[in-house]
Design an enzyme around this catalytic site. Sequence first.
Site, PDB file in Angstrom:
ATOM      1  N   HIS A  63       0.696  -1.102  -0.201  1.00  0.00           N
ATOM      2  CA  HIS A  63      -0.141  -0.070  -0.111  1.00  0.00           C
ATOM      3  C   HIS A  63       1.097   1.120   0.158  1.00  0.00           C
ATOM      4  CE1 HIS A  63       0.689  -0.510   4.119  1.00  0.00           C
ATOM      5  NE2 HIS A  63       0.526   0.830   4.625  1.00  0.00           N
ATOM      6  N   HIS A  65       1.430   4.110   2.089  1.00  0.00           N
ATOM      7  CA  HIS A  65       1.872   4.803   3.165  1.00  0.00           C
ATOM      8  C   HIS A  65       3.484   4.788   2.858  1.00  0.00           C
ATOM      9  CE1 HIS A  65      -1.975   4.069   5.651  1.00  0.00           C
ATOM     10  NE2 HIS A  65      -1.906   5.578   5.040  1.00  0.00           N
ATOM     11  N   ASP A  67       5.908   4.760   5.028  1.00  0.00           N
ATOM     12  CA  ASP A  67       6.923   3.704   5.531  1.00  0.00           C
ATOM     13  C   ASP A  67       7.018   2.521   4.682  1.00  0.00           C
ATOM     14  OD1 ASP A  67       4.254   3.472   6.309  1.00  0.00           O
ATOM     15  OD2 ASP A  67       5.144   2.306   8.092  1.00  0.00           O
ATOM     16  N   HIS A  68       6.136   2.224   3.630  1.00  0.00           N
ATOM     17  CA  HIS A  68       6.017   1.182   2.838  1.00  0.00           C
ATOM     18  C   HIS A  68       6.613   1.262   1.201  1.00  0.00           C
ATOM     19  CE1 HIS A  68       4.201  -1.521   5.989  1.00  0.00           C
ATOM     20  NE2 HIS A  68       3.822  -0.399   6.286  1.00  0.00           N
ATOM     21  N   HIS A 141      -7.199  -1.803   5.897  1.00  0.00           N
ATOM     22  CA  HIS A 141      -6.489  -0.801   6.235  1.00  0.00           C
ATOM     23  C   HIS A 141      -6.973   0.347   5.692  1.00  0.00           C
ATOM     24  CE1 HIS A 141      -2.783   0.607   7.953  1.00  0.00           C
ATOM     25  NE2 HIS A 141      -2.389   1.103   6.802  1.00  0.00           N
ATOM     26  N   ASP A 204       0.284  -3.907   6.779  1.00  0.00           N
ATOM     27  CA  ASP A 204      -0.670  -3.262   7.207  1.00  0.00           C
ATOM     28  C   ASP A 204      -2.264  -3.525   7.425  1.00  0.00           C
ATOM     29  OD1 ASP A 204       1.740  -1.918   7.701  1.00  0.00           O
ATOM     30  OD2 ASP A 204       0.857  -0.125   7.560  1.00  0.00           O
ATOM     31  N   HIS A 262       7.508  -4.853  11.718  1.00  0.00           N
ATOM     32  CA  HIS A 262       6.721  -3.679  11.782  1.00  0.00           C
ATOM     33  C   HIS A 262       6.068  -3.104  13.044  1.00  0.00           C
ATOM     34  CE1 HIS A 262       3.240  -0.973  10.467  1.00  0.00           C
ATOM     35  NE2 HIS A 262       4.313  -0.647   9.519  1.00  0.00           N
TER      36      HIS A 262
END
Length: 301
Positions: A63, A65, A67-68, A141, A204, A262
Amino acid sequence: MSVRELVVLGTASQVPTRHRNHNGYLLRWDGEGILFDPGEGTQRQMLRAGVAAHDLNRICVTHFHGDHCLGLAGVIQRINLDQVPHEVTAHYPRSGQHFFERLRHATAYRETVALTEAPVAADGILAVTPSYTLEARRLSHPVESFGYRLIEPDGRRILPDRLAALGVAGPDVGRLQREGRIGDVTLEDVSEVRRGQRFAFVMDTRLCEGVHALAEGCDLLVIESTFLDEDVELAVDHGHLTAGQAAAVARDAGVRHLVLTHFSQRYSDPEEFERQARAAGFTGELTVAYDLQRVPVPKRR
């Protein structure tokens, strides 16, 4: 020689810490490399872990976001700078196409590599190769998110005692494996099914049908456990799992090796994640991931 292992590049959720980089995970599967969720700093973590751009064949983003995915720009540019000679395929949620395009073209650089965009819009098979089938399942999510699952085709294990009983020996063994039959003897007569190995990557998400489908029967499951069990309400509100929830999923799915990762910066004791996972009843092999760790895919039984 074939290698099947997970190289952990980063394990932090939301923000990096002094000891944990943003997310990043490389699965080595025989001669291929699949990079999952390259967060900020992934290119440098690859260098520290001895992973080269040439090792990458696929990039799978769960996805969009930060941090990914914020490491995508650097990784894609490095693939081009090093002139990787083979095609690299990128999978990511189709709903985030505009984010992918911004990251792919974040700055000026010379494109030298055929990067194939293969966005994911629904559950199903993404790719079929001789050594694995890659699937995706929708997760739960605040933004659209997909988990990924790798399944090796089933093979057959030759049984020497059956060969001997039926008088098959020498070059005839190889011929039987190639052709499936020699005279009245079939491959099924002298072998048994060897179940293909399975790997899943679940980031997530709250608990949902997709989590259980991805985890089912996995030899190696990499799954987020952002929160500890006492903060389950926070986990649900923000679309995440706790250590106990992740372990319960693995327990019920028959997972052989569970990798928790994570982690929220709010926790200072990684061992508490292991304690809560064991308290949830998971009895298989368990790893609380740390940066630059290597985790082998379990050997076949």
